[in-house]
Design an enzyme around this catalytic site. Structure first.
Site, mmCIF file in Angstrom:
data_model
loop_
_atom_site.group_PDB
_atom_site.id
_atom_site.type_symbol
_atom_site.label_atom_id
_atom_site.label_comp_id
_atom_site.label_asym_id
_atom_site.label_seq_id
_atom_site.Cartn_x
_atom_site.Cartn_y
_atom_site.Cartn_z
ATOM 1 N N GLY A 11 9.251 22.892 21.572
ATOM 2 C CA GLY A 11 9.791 21.897 20.594
ATOM 3 C C GLY A 11 10.709 21.103 21.071
ATOM 4 O O GLY A 11 11.833 21.438 21.807
ATOM 5 N N GLY A 13 12.675 18.889 19.332
ATOM 6 C CA GLY A 13 13.222 18.189 18.394
ATOM 7 C C GLY A 13 14.766 18.152 18.453
ATOM 8 O O GLY A 13 14.986 18.435 19.647
ATOM 9 N N PHE A 14 15.882 17.909 17.577
ATOM 10 C CA PHE A 14 17.173 18.045 18.048
ATOM 11 C C PHE A 14 17.539 19.216 18.870
ATOM 12 O O PHE A 14 18.161 19.324 19.934
ATOM 13 C CB PHE A 14 18.025 17.804 16.864
ATOM 14 C CG PHE A 14 18.126 16.540 16.148
ATOM 15 C CD1 PHE A 14 18.480 15.511 16.818
ATOM 16 C CD2 PHE A 14 17.626 16.303 14.897
ATOM 17 C CE1 PHE A 14 18.358 14.166 16.399
ATOM 18 C CE2 PHE A 14 17.713 14.954 14.261
ATOM 19 C CZ PHE A 14 17.966 13.947 14.928
ATOM 20 N N VAL A 79 0.913 23.742 21.315
ATOM 21 C CA VAL A 79 1.235 25.426 21.592
ATOM 22 C C VAL A 79 0.122 25.990 20.400
ATOM 23 O O VAL A 79 0.683 25.613 19.400
ATOM 24 C CB VAL A 79 2.538 25.713 21.522
ATOM 25 C CG1 VAL A 79 2.661 27.438 21.569
ATOM 26 C CG2 VAL A 79 3.416 25.317 22.626
ATOM 27 N N GLU A 166 17.292 8.370 0.239
ATOM 28 C CA GLU A 166 17.454 7.418 0.808
ATOM 29 C C GLU A 166 16.010 6.792 0.812
ATOM 30 O O GLU A 166 15.920 5.602 0.864
ATOM 31 C CB GLU A 166 17.521 7.802 2.556
ATOM 32 C CG GLU A 166 18.924 8.482 2.537
ATOM 33 C CD GLU A 166 19.240 8.789 4.045
ATOM 34 O OE1 GLU A 166 20.347 8.770 4.458
ATOM 35 O OE2 GLU A 166 18.130 9.247 4.735
#
Length: 420
Positions: A11, A13-14, A79, A166
């Site tokens: 992964g 991501g962050f 994966v 948002e």
């Protein structure tokens, strides 16, 4: 093909990027696997969906992040299986990789809470593909309404957290400024945005003052709020609420929560709340040696005993901390419990309007100062110089001139195409 590494990170991501960067800096041999060849800045996906910025502002090629770290190999692959006990990862192509230490940072998937029709008829907002698909569908809805002078245009956002607020605010401002300018004031007058949540207020993690400011600001730009009543069904063309109310919606955006994905369920790791993996304070999995779980895939408790939310700042800090503990594992050191630095919360509502509660003491800001703080913080957090410049130009163009920097094209079936 080399199939054995010191560390495999699943992964990008962050959390995964932060872990791989820190490990790469320390000279650890890492394999970083993600199904996409880019890292996405998830907090700004709603701005891609509402044509405020382009994909190139929030997506950066993963290999460009690690171009100077030859000890970090980036693999673009899906994966298909994780064997946590044996520290192996298998891709959809059938390749298997093994590591001394496994880091699971696969993120999460939308949680539809078994609501009939939600999975089939809503637009989640968790990936670049989700954002471009939503943006395309909004544009198509407006184009169709422009040809039908009497047809109302209804859009529903489910979820009163930061993403929902948002998104609803951005849609409403687009109607007020962009639709009126680029289509007609008459079409803008036929457009409505609804915000729905089963809890009685927006932004539950914020203070009552911030919640009230947000509610007033959303109402001022035309968002119709249906708070304290949940969605019981989603259909093609709207939603039904628990009190029997039917709300029409040519677009229904799902910002109602996340859960652990199927890959976690088949990994052999024990799942906790939300299908995520409960981890120790050092970010390892109990009773499974050499496995770390971080980011939205984990239920994280820090060194103070506080249960931490699924936020980008938590994921980034956890990624760096996990890397330090892994380096200690590889060199005979001692792991340390995760100490999270609470930087607070922020949410954008619209042009010149935001709420921010900063630090552990929750210094509160509302209005233009919070708006400016939000812009500066997100600009600083964007990955890559080019991404920062593109976002800055788009914001100046959009918030000052009310001129969208991006025009989404294509149909709902192939909504991942976008003109930048």
């Amino acid at each position: 093909m080399e199939d054995s590494y010191q560390v495999i990170v699943i992964g990008a991501g962050f959390a995964g990027i932060a872990a791989a960067k820190e490990l790469g800096r320390k000279g650890v041999r890492v394999l970083l696997i993600d199904s996409n060849n880019y890292h996405q800045f998830q907090p700004l996906l709603y701005q891609v969906a509402t044509s405020q910025i382009g994909v190139s502002a929030i997506a950066r090629p993963i290999r460009s992040v690690f171009r100077r770290r030859r000890n970090v190999r980036v693999l673009t692959a899906e994966v298909s299986a994780v064997d946590a006990a044996n520290h192996t990862v298998t891709t959809a192509e059938g390749d298997t990789f093994r590591a001394q230490i496994l880091v699971v940072a696969v993120g999460a998937v939308p949680n539809f809470f078994n609501i009939p029709g939600a999975a089939e008829h809503t637009f989640p907002l968790y990936s670049v593909t989700d954002a471009t698909r939503l943006g395309t569908s909004v544009t198509r809805l407006l184009d169709r309404a422009d040809r039908e002078p009497d047809a109302p245009v209804e859009m529903v956002v489910v979820g009163g957290g930061p993403t929902g607020v948002e998104t609803a605010g951005a849609l409403a401002e687009n109607i007020k400024f962009v639709v009126a300018k680029y289509f007609s004031p008459e079409l803008a007058a036929r457009c409505r945005v609804h915000l729905v949540d089963m809890v009685p207020t927006v932004l539950t993690m914020f203070s009552a003052k911030s919640q009230e400011y947000t509610r007033q600001r959303l109402a001022k730009i035309g968002v119709q709020m249906h708070m304290g009543v949940g969605v019981t069904e989603v259909r093609d063309g709207g939603v039904t609420l628990a009190d029997g109310t039917d709300i029409p919606g040519g677009i229904v955006v799902w910002a109602g929560g996340l859960k652990g994905g199927d890959l976690l369920a088949g990994s052999g790791l024990p799942q906790g709340k939300g299908g995520r993996i409960d981890v120790r304070t050092d970010l390892t999995v109990p009773d499974v040696e050499g496995v770390y779980v971080i980011g939205d895939a984990a239920n994280i408790t820090d060194s103070t005993g506080a249960k931490l939310p699924q936020l980008g700042s938590v994921a980034q800090q956890a990624g760096k901390w996990a890397a330090r503990n892994i380096h200690a594992d590889l060199n005979g050191g001692t792991r340390q419990p995760f100490r999270y630095v609470d930087k607070g919360y922020m949410a954008m509502i619209g042009r010149g309007a935001a709420v921010a509660e900063l630090g552990r003491q929750r210094m509160q800001l509302q209005g233009p100062l919070a708006f400016l703080s939000w812009l500066l913080v997100h600009l600083a957090l964007l990955s890559g110089f080019q991404q920062k410049i593109r976002a800055l130009f788009s914001w100046l163009n959009g918030y000052v001139l009310h001129s969208p920097a991006q025009v989404v094209i294509g149909g709902p079936d192939n909504g991942n195409r976008q003109l930048s």
